[in-house]
Motif scaffolding. Structure first.
Motif, PDB file in Angstrom:
ATOM      1  N   GLU A   1      -1.552  15.604  -5.651  1.00  0.00           N
ATOM      2  CA  GLU A   1      -2.551  16.396  -6.359  1.00  0.00           C
ATOM      3  C   GLU A   1      -2.931  15.717  -7.667  1.00  0.00           C
ATOM      4  OE1 GLU A   1      -5.385  18.772  -7.027  1.00  0.00           O
ATOM      5  OE2 GLU A   1      -4.300  18.998  -5.164  1.00  0.00           O
ATOM      6  N   PRO A   2      -4.028  15.023  -7.728  1.00  0.00           N
ATOM      7  CA  PRO A   2      -4.969  14.797  -6.640  1.00  0.00           C
ATOM      8  C   PRO A   2      -4.435  13.732  -5.683  1.00  0.00           C
ATOM      9  CG  PRO A   2      -5.671  13.545  -8.549  1.00  0.00           C
ATOM     10  CD  PRO A   2      -4.465  14.348  -8.973  1.00  0.00           C
ATOM     11  N   PRO A   3      -4.960  13.683  -4.455  1.00  0.00           N
ATOM     12  CA  PRO A   3      -4.489  12.663  -3.511  1.00  0.00           C
ATOM     13  C   PRO A   3      -4.900  11.272  -3.987  1.00  0.00           C
ATOM     14  CG  PRO A   3      -6.325  13.886  -2.586  1.00  0.00           C
ATOM     15  CD  PRO A   3      -5.969  14.546  -3.889  1.00  0.00           C
ATOM     16  N   MET A   4      -3.897  10.396  -4.165  1.00  0.00           N
ATOM     17  CA  MET A   4      -4.162   9.045  -4.650  1.00  0.00           C
ATOM     18  C   MET A   4      -3.285   8.037  -3.917  1.00  0.00           C
ATOM     19  SD  MET A   4      -4.574   9.722  -8.741  1.00  0.00           S
ATOM     20  CE  MET A   4      -5.593   8.283  -9.042  1.00  0.00           C
ATOM     21  N   VAL A   5      -3.824   6.823  -3.784  1.00  0.00           N
ATOM     22  CA  VAL A   5      -3.093   5.709  -3.175  1.00  0.00           C
ATOM     23  C   VAL A   5      -3.202   4.495  -4.085  1.00  0.00           C
ATOM     24  CG1 VAL A   5      -3.388   6.503  -0.782  1.00  0.00           C
ATOM     25  CG2 VAL A   5      -5.108   4.989  -1.818  1.00  0.00           C
ATOM     26  N   LEU A   6      -2.385   3.492  -3.773  1.00  0.00           N
ATOM     27  CA  LEU A   6      -2.377   2.239  -4.516  1.00  0.00           C
ATOM     28  C   LEU A   6      -2.336   1.092  -3.525  1.00  0.00           C
ATOM     29  CD1 LEU A   6      -0.117   1.301  -7.483  1.00  0.00           C
ATOM     30  CD2 LEU A   6       0.045  -0.020  -5.399  1.00  0.00           C
ATOM     31  N   VAL A   7      -3.106   0.052  -3.787  1.00  0.00           N
ATOM     32  CA  VAL A   7      -3.033  -1.180  -3.002  1.00  0.00           C
ATOM     33  C   VAL A   7      -2.980  -2.341  -3.980  1.00  0.00           C
ATOM     34  CG1 VAL A   7      -5.552  -1.508  -2.732  1.00  0.00           C
ATOM     35  CG2 VAL A   7      -3.968  -2.471  -1.037  1.00  0.00           C
TER      36      VAL A   7
ATOM     37  N   PHE B   1       0.867  -1.175   0.000  1.00  0.00           N
ATOM     38  CA  PHE B   1       0.000   0.000   0.000  1.00  0.00           C
ATOM     39  C   PHE B   1       0.902   1.222   0.000  1.00  0.00           C
ATOM     40  CE2 PHE B   1      -2.328   3.380   2.182  1.00  0.00           C
ATOM     41  CZ  PHE B   1      -3.556   3.339   1.536  1.00  0.00           C
ATOM     42  N   MET B   2       0.578   2.211  -0.815  1.00  0.00           N
ATOM     43  CA  MET B   2       1.433   3.390  -0.855  1.00  0.00           C
ATOM     44  C   MET B   2       0.695   4.615  -1.391  1.00  0.00           C
ATOM     45  SD  MET B   2       3.756   2.449  -4.206  1.00  0.00           S
ATOM     46  CE  MET B   2       4.492   4.051  -4.382  1.00  0.00           C
ATOM     47  N   SER B   3       1.230   5.764  -1.037  1.00  0.00           N
ATOM     48  CA  SER B   3       0.777   7.025  -1.601  1.00  0.00           C
ATOM     49  C   SER B   3       1.316   7.122  -3.022  1.00  0.00           C
ATOM     50  CB  SER B   3       1.324   8.172  -0.748  1.00  0.00           C
ATOM     51  OG  SER B   3       1.112   9.394  -1.396  1.00  0.00           O
ATOM     52  N   VAL B   4       0.481   7.607  -3.944  1.00  0.00           N
ATOM     53  CA  VAL B   4       0.887   7.710  -5.342  1.00  0.00           C
ATOM     54  C   VAL B   4       0.993   9.169  -5.785  1.00  0.00           C
ATOM     55  CG1 VAL B   4       0.200   7.175  -7.721  1.00  0.00           C
ATOM     56  CG2 VAL B   4      -0.143   5.488  -5.922  1.00  0.00           C
TER      57      VAL B   4
ATOM     58  N   LEU C   1      -3.198  -4.116  -9.220  1.00  0.00           N
ATOM     59  CA  LEU C   1      -2.898  -2.853  -8.546  1.00  0.00           C
ATOM     60  C   LEU C   1      -4.142  -1.985  -8.650  1.00  0.00           C
ATOM     61  CD1 LEU C   1       0.672  -2.227  -9.984  1.00  0.00           C
ATOM     62  CD2 LEU C   1       0.008  -3.487  -7.919  1.00  0.00           C
ATOM     63  N   VAL C   2      -4.680  -1.613  -7.505  1.00  0.00           N
ATOM     64  CA  VAL C   2      -5.878  -0.779  -7.456  1.00  0.00           C
ATOM     65  C   VAL C   2      -5.432   0.637  -7.115  1.00  0.00           C
ATOM     66  CG1 VAL C   2      -8.130  -0.432  -6.369  1.00  0.00           C
ATOM     67  CG2 VAL C   2      -7.257  -2.769  -6.732  1.00  0.00           C
ATOM     68  N   ILE C   3      -5.605   1.533  -8.052  1.00  0.00           N
ATOM     69  CA  ILE C   3      -5.214   2.940  -7.870  1.00  0.00           C
ATOM     70  C   ILE C   3      -6.487   3.725  -7.593  1.00  0.00           C
ATOM     71  CG2 ILE C   3      -4.114   4.937  -8.935  1.00  0.00           C
ATOM     72  CD1 ILE C   3      -2.658   2.848 -10.782  1.00  0.00           C
ATOM     73  N   ALA C   4      -6.463   4.495  -6.505  1.00  0.00           N
ATOM     74  CA  ALA C   4      -7.698   5.151  -6.068  1.00  0.00           C
ATOM     75  C   ALA C   4      -7.455   6.586  -5.648  1.00  0.00           C
ATOM     76  CB  ALA C   4      -8.311   4.370  -4.913  1.00  0.00           C
ATOM     77  N   ARG C   5      -8.488   7.391  -5.824  1.00  0.00           N
ATOM     78  CA  ARG C   5      -8.484   8.772  -5.324  1.00  0.00           C
ATOM     79  C   ARG C   5      -8.919   8.754  -3.867  1.00  0.00           C
ATOM     80  NH1 ARG C   5      -9.469  14.178  -7.925  1.00  0.00           N
ATOM     81  NH2 ARG C   5      -9.093  12.959  -9.798  1.00  0.00           N
ATOM     82  N   VAL C   6      -8.215   9.487  -3.038  1.00  0.00           N
ATOM     83  CA  VAL C   6      -8.578   9.604  -1.626  1.00  0.00           C
ATOM     84  C   VAL C   6      -9.654  10.672  -1.513  1.00  0.00           C
ATOM     85  CG1 VAL C   6      -7.765  10.176   0.689  1.00  0.00           C
ATOM     86  CG2 VAL C   6      -6.301   8.854  -0.858  1.00  0.00           C
ATOM     87  N   LEU C   7     -10.803  10.281  -0.976  1.00  0.00           N
ATOM     88  CA  LEU C   7     -11.947  11.180  -0.844  1.00  0.00           C
ATOM     89  C   LEU C   7     -12.000  11.853   0.521  1.00  0.00           C
ATOM     90  CD1 LEU C   7     -14.578   8.799  -2.489  1.00  0.00           C
ATOM     91  CD2 LEU C   7     -13.267  10.649  -3.581  1.00  0.00           C
ATOM     92  N   SER C   8     -11.456  11.174   1.541  1.00  0.00           N
ATOM     93  CA  SER C   8     -11.388  11.765   2.880  1.00  0.00           C
ATOM     94  C   SER C   8     -10.280  11.067   3.658  1.00  0.00           C
ATOM     95  CB  SER C   8     -12.721  11.617   3.625  1.00  0.00           C
ATOM     96  OG  SER C   8     -12.911  10.277   4.037  1.00  0.00           O
TER      97      SER C   8
END
Length: 167
Positions: free
Chosen positions: A47-53, A41-44, A137-144
């Protein structure tokens, strides 16, 4: 290189431990919470805030995140080894029973369970899925995001096949 050689090399990498959670509205009459321990799991992006798992192909979480884009991740604290271990077990009890023993609240954005004493929690929406060997790899926008943990202490880590605190 053999699989064992690769696994031994990667065991030397220290990783943070997160509990990935989601709500499956299609499971049972009232839906069901699903959880999975992850160390990939990591920060990607900021701007925009995104993570990957990274999730194992064919796992329950992989199947759920393919059809349900909202999920959450809790950065576990050093004293949450038991929680990490329970959600990492193969052939475990139903997730419904596991969540009964983990204090949590419902994410207002994702509907996913948010672990009460985590160091941090993020609620996410999947933006892209990338096949990668036997994982996705699931790349996602952080909503909160939130910082619910109030006690002093470090994160839970995974090193050489064991959960460890950062003491």
């Amino acid at each position: 290189m053999s699989e064992d050689e690769f696994k031994a090399a990667m065991a030397r990498l220290t990783a943070g431990v997160v509990l990935v959670t989601a709500f499956d509205p299609d499971e049972g009459p009232h839906g069901e919470d699903v959880g999975m321990t992850a160390t990939a799991f990591m920060s990607v992006s900021l701007e925009p805030p995104m993570v990957l798992v990274s999730v194992r192909d064919g796992s329950r979480m992989d199947e759920l995140l393919e059809r349900q884009p909202l999920w959450a991740a809790a950065v576990l604290a050093g004293d949450q080894r038991q929680t990490a271990g329970r959600f990492a077990m193969k052939g475990r009890l139903s997730d419904r029973l596991l969540f009964q023993e983990v204090p949590h609240s419902r994410g207002p954005v994702s509907g996913a369970p948010l672990v009460d004493d985590a160091l941090a929690v993020v609620e996410c929406r999947t933006e892209r899925r990338v096949p990668a060997g036997d994982h996705t790899l699931v790349i996602a926008r952080v909503l909160s995001s939130a910082l619910p943990h109030t006690a002093d202490g470090g994160p839970l880590t995974y090193y050489q096949g064991r959960y460890r605190g950062l003491d």
